[in-house]
Write a protein that holds these residues in place. Structure first.
Motif, PDB file in Angstrom:
ATOM      1  N   UNK A  79       0.817  -1.212   0.000  1.00  0.00           N
ATOM      2  CA  UNK A  79       0.000   0.000   0.000  1.00  0.00           C
ATOM      3  C   UNK A  79       0.850   1.260   0.000  1.00  0.00           C
ATOM      4  N   UNK A  80       2.074   1.180   0.506  1.00  0.00           N
ATOM      5  CA  UNK A  80       2.936   2.357   0.527  1.00  0.00           C
ATOM      6  C   UNK A  80       3.430   2.724  -0.871  1.00  0.00           C
ATOM      7  N   UNK A  81       3.311   1.799  -1.805  1.00  0.00           N
ATOM      8  CA  UNK A  81       3.773   2.034  -3.170  1.00  0.00           C
ATOM      9  C   UNK A  81       2.605   2.040  -4.151  1.00  0.00           C
ATOM     10  N   UNK A  82       1.752   1.032  -4.047  1.00  0.00           N
ATOM     11  CA  UNK A  82       0.625   0.860  -4.969  1.00  0.00           C
ATOM     12  C   UNK A  82      -0.647   0.617  -4.170  1.00  0.00           C
ATOM     13  N   UNK A  83      -1.233   1.649  -3.573  1.00  0.00           N
ATOM     14  CA  UNK A  83      -2.436   1.444  -2.766  1.00  0.00           C
ATOM     15  C   UNK A  83      -3.602   0.975  -3.616  1.00  0.00           C
ATOM     16  N   UNK A  84      -4.358   0.048  -3.084  1.00  0.00           N
ATOM     17  CA  UNK A  84      -5.505  -0.484  -3.813  1.00  0.00           C
ATOM     18  C   UNK A  84      -6.373  -1.314  -2.890  1.00  0.00           C
ATOM     19  N   UNK A  85      -7.338  -2.000  -3.459  1.00  0.00           N
ATOM     20  CA  UNK A  85      -8.229  -2.871  -2.704  1.00  0.00           C
ATOM     21  C   UNK A  85      -7.591  -4.254  -2.577  1.00  0.00           C
ATOM     22  N   UNK A  86      -7.338  -4.681  -1.353  1.00  0.00           N
ATOM     23  CA  UNK A  86      -6.656  -5.938  -1.114  1.00  0.00           C
ATOM     24  C   UNK A  86      -7.654  -7.085  -1.037  1.00  0.00           C
ATOM     25  N   UNK A  87      -7.285  -8.221  -1.631  1.00  0.00           N
ATOM     26  CA  UNK A  87      -8.069  -9.442  -1.512  1.00  0.00           C
ATOM     27  C   UNK A  87      -7.536 -10.222  -0.315  1.00  0.00           C
ATOM     28  N   UNK A  88      -8.425 -10.574   0.620  1.00  0.00           N
ATOM     29  CA  UNK A  88      -8.003 -11.253   1.839  1.00  0.00           C
ATOM     30  C   UNK A  88      -9.034 -12.284   2.247  1.00  0.00           C
ATOM     31  N   UNK A  89      -8.605 -13.244   3.046  1.00  0.00           N
ATOM     32  CA  UNK A  89      -9.537 -14.245   3.569  1.00  0.00           C
ATOM     33  C   UNK A  89     -10.491 -13.566   4.560  1.00  0.00           C
ATOM     34  N   UNK A  90     -11.686 -14.093   4.645  1.00  0.00           N
ATOM     35  CA  UNK A  90     -12.733 -13.448   5.432  1.00  0.00           C
ATOM     36  C   UNK A  90     -12.404 -13.403   6.923  1.00  0.00           C
ATOM     37  N   UNK A  91     -11.520 -14.313   7.398  1.00  0.00           N
ATOM     38  CA  UNK A  91     -11.171 -14.339   8.816  1.00  0.00           C
ATOM     39  C   UNK A  91     -10.484 -13.054   9.273  1.00  0.00           C
ATOM     40  N   UNK A  92      -9.810 -12.382   8.346  1.00  0.00           N
ATOM     41  CA  UNK A  92      -9.083 -11.165   8.717  1.00  0.00           C
ATOM     42  C   UNK A  92     -10.039 -10.078   9.192  1.00  0.00           C
ATOM     43  N   UNK A  93     -11.273 -10.113   8.732  1.00  0.00           N
ATOM     44  CA  UNK A  93     -12.256  -9.111   9.159  1.00  0.00           C
ATOM     45  C   UNK A  93     -12.401  -9.092  10.681  1.00  0.00           C
TER      46      UNK A  93
END
Length: 299
Positions: free
Chosen positions: A111-125
């Motif tokens: 994100x510090x270089x190319x900020x965007x929408x990250x794809x992550x597993x639902x558990x991280x929520x």
């Protein structure tokens, strides 16, 4: 854990070790407090940041994301292997950013270089600190435990790319310690890039014990297996001399004629090199077999 999910052979006891200098508990505790405070500040400021224009919002996100690893005591060095000024430009259409996955630190580093929408597993929520921040930041949460949910996830990523968004994916599907290569890149996200006609941007992340990148791989940052987040945070702040190197590599066009698997192999070769691809495939096959029911292994 289902048998089709990628599983790395890395374990906290075997891989997440620091062999260099160690900080005293008090300075480490101060770093831990400063890092957590900065993450909380980011969570609190998300509603205000959304009110800004696209340009100021991206610049502020980059600065904050760059400050998070530093607040935890990790030095950051970005090395864009691109023409001058290309790192700060945004694509005309969608861009799929793919990177190797070692630690929770990978997310703010990208994100510090190319900020965007990250794809992550639902558990991280449900994670403390990082979960609310990810949700407010537009993270695309996917259900990794259900294979039937994969087509819907691909469609969701493709929709985001078509809208012009930058989407960040860690296609190894699991974290690896960074020693001896990594896992194979799973092709699903690359199908989304092909469907949306998006560009693929490879990013290489390495952690070392010295700023020049010649020291040993920093095992302290590895967040692998069933490692608790609290234990990983404490291990990072106790380890002195950690440096994160972020290499932004040249973009790869998503060519539908090559197919998603060929595109995934090209991206992995750019990030991790082609030399250990066979080893990664063999490891993936071994992991799949280990996660199958016993009767399935014998037939």
């Amino acid at each position: 854990m289902t048998g089709w999910l990628p599983v790395a052979p890395c374990t906290p006891d075997g891989c997440a070790r620091h062999t260099g200098a160690v900080r005293a508990p008090l300075p480490a505790a101060l770093l831990l407090l400063s890092g957590c405070a900065l993450v909380l500040l980011g969570v609190a400021c998300v509603p205000l940041v959304r009110l800004l224009g696209a340009g100021p919002r991206r610049r502020l996100t980059r600065r904050w994301a760059r400050a998070v690893p530093q607040a935890f005591g990790v030095r950051v060095i970005v090395r864009p292997h691109l023409p001058s000024g290309a790192r700060d430009s945004d694509p005309d259409g969608g861009e799929l950013v793919v990177a190797n996955h070692i630690s929770w630190l990978d997310i703010p580093l990208v994100a510090s270089v190319l900020p965007g929408r990250t794809v992550a597993k639902r558990e991280i929520r449900c994670w403390p600190l990082l979960g609310p921040l990810a949700a407010r930041g537009g993270t695309l949460f996917i259900d990794r435990d259900r294979l039937r949910a994969l087509p819907a996830a691909v469609r969701e990523i493709a929709t985001a790319l078509r809208s012009g968004s930058r989407v960040v994916v860690f296609p190894e599907g699991s974290t690896w310690c960074g020693r001896g290569g990594g896992g194979a890149f799973r092709p699903a996200a690359f199908q989304a890039a092909i469907d949306a006609g998006a560009t693929v941007r490879p990013v290489r992340i390495t952690y070392r014990t010295d700023p020049h990148g010649s020291g040993p791989t920093a095992g302290a940052v590895a967040f692998v297996g069933a490692d608790p987040l609290a234990a990983s945070l404490w291990r990072v702040v106790r380890a002195a001399g950690l440096t994160a190197h972020v290499d932004v590599l040249a973009p790869i066009p998503a060519d539908a004629e090559d197919g998603r698997r060929a595109l995934a192999r090209r991206a992995r070769a750019a990030v991790l090199g082609p030399g250990d691809l066979l080893q990664a495939r063999q490891t993936a096959v071994a992991s799949d077999r280990a996660n199958r029911p016993a009767e399935s292994v014998h037939h």
